[in-house]
Scaffold this active site. Sequence first.
Site, PDB file in Angstrom:
ATOM      1  N   GLY A  82       0.855  -1.305   0.102  1.00 10.97           N
ATOM      2  CA  GLY A  82      -0.038   0.093   0.082  1.00 10.97           C
ATOM      3  C   GLY A  82       0.918   1.253  -0.254  1.00 10.97           C
ATOM      4  O   GLY A  82       0.588   1.975  -0.836  1.00 10.97           O
ATOM      5  N   LYS A 110       4.814  -8.535  -7.104  1.00 12.83           N
ATOM      6  CA  LYS A 110       4.564  -6.871  -6.952  1.00 12.83           C
ATOM      7  C   LYS A 110       5.697  -6.235  -7.590  1.00 12.83           C
ATOM      8  O   LYS A 110       5.389  -5.045  -8.195  1.00 12.83           O
ATOM      9  CB  LYS A 110       4.520  -6.539  -5.759  1.00 12.83           C
ATOM     10  CG  LYS A 110       2.977  -7.078  -4.957  1.00 12.83           C
ATOM     11  CD  LYS A 110       2.727  -6.308  -3.491  1.00 12.83           C
ATOM     12  CE  LYS A 110       1.599  -7.132  -2.974  1.00 12.83           C
ATOM     13  NZ  LYS A 110       0.947  -6.610  -1.611  1.00 12.83           N
ATOM     14  N   ASN A 136       6.162  -4.713   8.872  1.00 11.97           N
ATOM     15  CA  ASN A 136       6.549  -5.463  10.259  1.00 11.97           C
ATOM     16  C   ASN A 136       7.865  -4.823  10.850  1.00 11.97           C
ATOM     17  O   ASN A 136       8.587  -4.631  10.263  1.00 11.97           O
ATOM     18  CB  ASN A 136       6.605  -6.903  10.168  1.00 11.97           C
ATOM     19  CG  ASN A 136       7.740  -7.320   9.234  1.00 11.97           C
ATOM     20  OD1 ASN A 136       8.906  -7.574   9.773  1.00 11.97           O
ATOM     21  ND2 ASN A 136       7.657  -7.554   8.041  1.00 11.97           N
ATOM     22  N   CYS A 168      17.346   6.923  15.970  1.00 10.37           N
ATOM     23  CA  CYS A 168      16.865   5.911  14.960  1.00 10.37           C
ATOM     24  C   CYS A 168      15.829   5.133  15.366  1.00 10.37           C
ATOM     25  O   CYS A 168      15.268   5.242  16.465  1.00 10.37           O
ATOM     26  CB  CYS A 168      18.229   4.912  14.945  1.00 10.37           C
ATOM     27  SG  CYS A 168      18.368   3.807  15.897  1.00 10.37           S
ATOM     28  N   CYS A 198      15.825   3.497  18.926  1.00 12.07           N
ATOM     29  CA  CYS A 198      15.681   4.427  19.820  1.00 12.07           C
ATOM     30  C   CYS A 198      14.362   4.444  20.363  1.00 12.07           C
ATOM     31  O   CYS A 198      13.987   4.432  21.461  1.00 12.07           O
ATOM     32  CB  CYS A 198      15.983   5.713  19.702  1.00 12.07           C
ATOM     33  SG  CYS A 198      17.769   5.913  19.179  1.00 12.07           S
ATOM     34  N   CYS A 257      -2.819  -5.308   8.304  1.00 15.82           N
ATOM     35  CA  CYS A 257      -3.754  -4.833   7.401  1.00 15.82           C
ATOM     36  C   CYS A 257      -4.760  -6.117   7.298  1.00 15.82           C
ATOM     37  O   CYS A 257      -6.087  -5.714   7.099  1.00 15.82           O
ATOM     38  CB  CYS A 257      -3.501  -4.243   6.147  1.00 15.82           C
ATOM     39  SG  CYS A 257      -2.555  -2.884   6.342  1.00 15.82           S
ATOM     40  N   CYS A 305      22.598   2.700  17.765  1.00 14.67           N
ATOM     41  CA  CYS A 305      23.151   4.243  17.222  1.00 14.67           C
ATOM     42  C   CYS A 305      23.896   4.750  18.168  1.00 14.67           C
ATOM     43  O   CYS A 305      24.452   5.881  18.113  1.00 14.67           O
ATOM     44  CB  CYS A 305      21.932   5.041  16.568  1.00 14.67           C
ATOM     45  SG  CYS A 305      20.939   5.798  17.961  1.00 14.67           S
TER      46      CYS A 305
HETATM   47 ZN   LIG Z   1      18.994   4.432  18.187  1.00 12.31          ZN
END
Ligand SMILES: [Zn+2]
Length: 257
Positions: free
Chosen positions: A38, A83, A128, A170, A173, A185, A245
């Site tokens: 989508g 797809k 996901n 990130c 985090c 969905c 990160c």
């Molecule tokens: Zn991070």
Amino acid sequence: MNDNELLRYSRHIFLNEIDLDGQEKLQQATVMIIGCGGLGNACIPILAGAGIGHLILCDHDVIEYSNLQRQFAFTPKDIHHTKVDVIAHYLHQRNSDLNITPINAYINTELLEKYVPKCDVIVDCTDNSKTRHLINQAAVKYNIPLVSASVIQFSGQLAVFDSRLANSPCYACLFPELNTEDKSCSQNGVFSPLVHQIGAAQAAEVMKLIIGFGTSSAGKMVQFEGIDFSTYHLALEKNPHCPVCSSSNSLHSYFSK
Ligand SMILES: [Zn+2]
């Protein structure tokens, strides 16, 4: 830029924020979009229409009837076809000059290692959290901005994670747990107009990042409710203990798991 290109992109070139320089930046850019469902069906044609130089598209899925309510690059004759190949054909019909790399596979570390370093921006159109974490790890490792979004039922979320900026968080985090259960969905439903709004917003963020105009959504999450059009801006903070990160050493061990 030839005369046809000048005409094709003139309505962007007329904008002071884009102009010829901005259009040339778009045409020199490489963008990887992971997920051709989508969000991908909304975002990818806009990026192709804007003249992004190289689009790398990745998806493992085949087209089903239940996709046709919101994934408008697909028609009933495309059912059971892949797809990524159908959307690449759809784009080429509209612009035969497009440079598209279709990858018919589940995204994995090997593919990310191969393609992410070549990208200016990565777009997460997956559904996901396990895949989102994998993409995030590669984006952080190679310092490539990541435009991430999700839509379920009437709620949409959009965030830009730009590890080139010192204080930008990130994805990990924000969502540190790898084993969170995803709402899908197929089980919960999704409001088609909202998918297109959020996918279009992802394309806008990509163009802003490449050209460097406007205000990026890095460091905040935009939540949009399709039921009443209410919008929330949530400030996101970098987690100083984030395993992805916070330091290069921990990232290496995390990425190689
Ligand atoms: Zn991070």
